[in-house]
Design an enzyme around this catalytic site. Structure first.
Site, PDB file in Angstrom:
ATOM      1  N   ILE A  30       0.871  -1.212  -0.081  1.00  0.00           N
ATOM      2  CA  ILE A  30      -0.089   0.058   0.060  1.00  0.00           C
ATOM      3  C   ILE A  30       0.894   1.296   0.076  1.00  0.00           C
ATOM      4  CG2 ILE A  30      -1.993  -1.004   1.204  1.00  0.00           C
ATOM      5  CD1 ILE A  30      -1.144   0.020   3.765  1.00  0.00           C
ATOM      6  N   ASP A 171       3.976  12.924   4.470  1.00  0.00           N
ATOM      7  CA  ASP A 171       2.894  12.584   3.339  1.00  0.00           C
ATOM      8  C   ASP A 171       1.883  12.554   3.878  1.00  0.00           C
ATOM      9  OD1 ASP A 171       2.099  11.470   1.243  1.00  0.00           O
ATOM     10  OD2 ASP A 171       2.689   9.449   1.494  1.00  0.00           O
TER      11      ASP A 171
END
Length: 337
Positions: A30, A171
């Site tokens: 992921i 992020d």
């Protein structure tokens, strides 16, 4: 933040992790981080019982087990791998915060070092926003609470997780905000993807700090810009890379909104579900939206987060204070009815 709590980690077997990820197959991957990959999988949940012997006994006894979704962070690249592994365990168990995913276990067998994190039950904010109808269920007050939860988690990362240096998430985007019970937000996946710029696409770049995009240097202020984009998404009820925005500007919602924040046109982007609602096929004025003071306070701090110059952006502590003021204004509206 829950300091002083004893945090017990489960010790997972490499064989179980290998089975769950089919030998670290890319099907389960992921994201990327600086030192390896992150996988989503299911593992047996032993309620943080850390003894392998205990687990084996539990299996033999036939006690029922439950399966739990987890994020498996495989640390396989770089130097001082073991040192980084133990430092992350120390850092993540020193402090616990309700708006951050929890470290629930680890594996340290041979040359494989793995950290196992919880994976919240209601997928991600990105998943939630992709279904525009979902946002119909959220009032302005609920959206402010969601924003505050994310802000508090990010402030915790920036100021509380390390005594030696400030930590950067690197992020911040809706895909990395997981939703737990009652849609409580939890920040996940430190430092995935931005270290691998060649793998980025539109759905990631819309969150990028313009200064980071120019310099490729990640700073605390880069997180704050990205958080400003999330504030816009929750305000609009759509993802920043929704085609409705990308068709107008390839940098997405933030680029469109920043000019609107200057002249007040941003208010036209407010999620219409907060202005109107449909009852028996009739559109009526909604009581679920923001009052003027709450809206103005929210947009002011959002604008500051999205400043072009990093030096003009607020700290997360300031962001939290302003969001709390916005929430207080909204509470006054509710009480006065």
């Amino acid at each position: 933040m829950l300091q002083g709590e004893t945090i017990v980690l489960s010790r997972f077997r490499l064989s179980d992790i290998m089975v769950a990820t089919e030998n670290f197959s890319d099907i389960y991957c992921i994201g990327l981080h600086e030192y390896g990959k992150v996988y989503k999988a299911e593992l047996d949940d032993f309620k943080n019982k850390s003894s392998l012997a205990f687990k084996e006994k539990l299996n033999d006894s036939g006690w029922p087990k439950t399966r739990v979704n987890v994020a498996i962070k495989h640390i396989s690249n770089g130097v001082n791998v073991k040192q980084r592994f133990f430092l992350e365990i120390e850092m993540r168990t020193s402090y616990k915060h309700p708006n951050m995913v929890s470290l629930i276990g680890f594996c340290d067998e041979d040359d494989d070092v793995i950290l196992v994190y919880e994976h919240a039950s209601n997928k991600s904010l990105d998943d939630y926003l992709k279904n525009v109808d979902n946002m119909n269920n959220l009032t302005w007050t609920q959206r402010l609470h969601m924003c505050l939860g994310i802000a508090r988690g990010l402030n915790h990362i920036h100021t509380k997780m390390d005594n030696q240096e400030r930590i950067i998430h690197g992020d911040i985007r809706s895909a990395n905000i997981l939703l737990g019970e009652n849609l409580g937000p939890k920040i996940a996946y430190f430092g995935i993807s931005n270290f691998h710029l060649e793998n980025q696409n539109t759905s990631t770049k819309v969150y990028w700090d313009p200064e980071f995009e120019r310099t490729r240097i990640m700073k605390i202020e880069s997180d704050i810009f990205s958080f400003g984009v999330i504030l816009l998404e929750i305000f609009c009820g759509r993802l920043a890379y929704d085609s409705i925005y990308i068709d107008e500007n390839d940098k997405g919602l933030a680029a469109i909104a920043r000019s609107g924040l200057n002249d007040g046109a941003i208010k036209k982007l407010l999620d219409p579900k907060l202005i109107n609602e449909v009852i028996n096929d009739e559109i009526i004025t909604s009581n679920r939206g923001p009052n003027q003071n709450s809206l103005d306070t929210f947009l002011k701090i959002t604008h500051q987060c999205l400043e072009e110059a990093q030096a003009k952006r607020p700290t997360m502590e300031t962001v939290i204070k302003e969001l709390e003021i916005s929430l207080n204004f909204q509470s006054l509206k509710t009480i006065s009815r």
